[in-house]
Motif scaffolding. Structure first.
Motif, short mmCIF file in Angstrom:
data_model
loop_
_atom_site.label_atom_id
_atom_site.label_comp_id
_atom_site.label_asym_id
_atom_site.label_seq_id
_atom_site.Cartn_x
_atom_site.Cartn_y
_atom_site.Cartn_z
N GLU A 7 0.84 -1.20 0.00
CA GLU A 7 0.00 0.00 0.00
C GLU A 7 0.87 1.24 0.00
O GLU A 7 1.96 1.27 0.57
CB GLU A 7 -0.92 0.02 1.22
N ALA A 12 -5.23 6.31 4.44
CA ALA A 12 -6.54 5.71 4.20
C ALA A 12 -7.67 6.59 4.69
O ALA A 12 -8.75 6.65 4.08
CB ALA A 12 -6.61 4.33 4.83
N ALA A 18 -9.83 4.54 -3.29
CA ALA A 18 -8.83 3.47 -3.24
C ALA A 18 -8.63 2.95 -4.66
O ALA A 18 -9.60 2.79 -5.41
CB ALA A 18 -9.30 2.33 -2.33
N ARG A 33 3.77 0.45 -7.95
CA ARG A 33 4.14 1.61 -7.14
C ARG A 33 5.08 2.53 -7.93
O ARG A 33 4.91 3.76 -7.93
CB ARG A 33 4.81 1.16 -5.85
N ARG A 45 -5.53 6.19 -2.30
CA ARG A 45 -4.76 5.17 -1.60
C ARG A 45 -4.63 3.98 -2.53
O ARG A 45 -5.64 3.42 -2.99
CB ARG A 45 -5.48 4.74 -0.32
N VAL A 47 -3.64 0.14 -3.37
CA VAL A 47 -3.53 -1.18 -2.74
C VAL A 47 -3.23 -2.18 -3.85
O VAL A 47 -4.01 -2.32 -4.80
CB VAL A 47 -4.84 -1.56 -2.01
#
Length: 215
Positions: A7, A12, A18, A33, A45, A47
């Motif tokens: 993450e 969050a 998300a 990433r 965010r 994930v």
């Protein structure tokens, strides 16, 4: 089901969205990433689940779907598990973006077309549905109005242009608002334009969600 995940991004409790980021064959969440660092700032965010052995299914996505079983169904269940966990953390369907590259883009395409669900938006980089037969157009209008950014390269060595275009057509028929662009070239890459398009989508969808909650 235990799913290793990486993450990053906005905290969050401060993120408007998300982003479920799904890597390609031979990659890992770190690739997603690193790619996300090419995006502009957005209140999201990220994930990213990790495939066992860094592969979601063993063969080409152009093979008959049954030849990629049982790994294909297992990987689809993994994504469903991730979406369930995001919902538990307060990211309901209207606050989740699905973003994938290469094999990850194929897996997400298969998910939304064969196990349709409402999401905030789709970002499909160089991928399409899995198998030799096109899945039926999802019903129940779950994808109606969902913005979708699809990007690819004209002569990508792994993903033929026609499959990206066919997937875009299916999404349009299901009611999604598809932004499709295929750039010239021969490499399996994510262009700067694709990253910029994803950032615009994230910020636009995030602002809509923030406005609804403020109202």
């Amino acid at each position: 089901m235990t799913v290793p995940m990486l993450e990053w991004g906005a905290a969050a409790d401060q993120a408007e969205l998300a982003v479920l980021a799904v890597h390609g064959r031979g990659q890992d969440p770190g690739f997603m990433r690193d790619t996300a660092r090419r995006f502009g700032p957005a209140p999201v965010r990220f994930v990213a689940p990790e495939a066992e052995g860094n592969t979601w299914y063993p063969l080409s996505f152009l093979e008959p779907a049954e030849r990629n079983q049982p790994a294909l169904d297992r990987s689809l269940r993994t994504l469903e598990t991730c979406l369930g966990r995001l919902a538990e953390r307060g990211f309901d369907a209207g606050r989740v973006v699905l973003w994938g590259f290469s094999q990850g883009a194929c897996l997400l395409s298969q998910l939304v077309l064969t196990r349709p669900r409402r999401v905030a938006s789709l970002v499909i980089f160089t991928g399409g549905y899995v198998g030799t037969e096109a899945p039926p157009v999802p019903g129940d209008a779950v994808l109606h109005g969902v913005p979708a950014v699809l990007r690819s390269i004209e002569h990508d060595p792994w993903v033929p242009r026609h499959r990206v275009e066919d997937t875009a057509a299916l999404l349009r028929r299901a009611g999604a608002e598809v932004d499709l662009r295929i750039d010239p070239g021969t490499e399996h890459v994510i262009t700067d334009e694709a990253c910029a398009a994803a950032t615009r989508l994230f910020t636009t969808v995030a602002s809509r969600g923030a406005g609804r909650r403020a109202g």
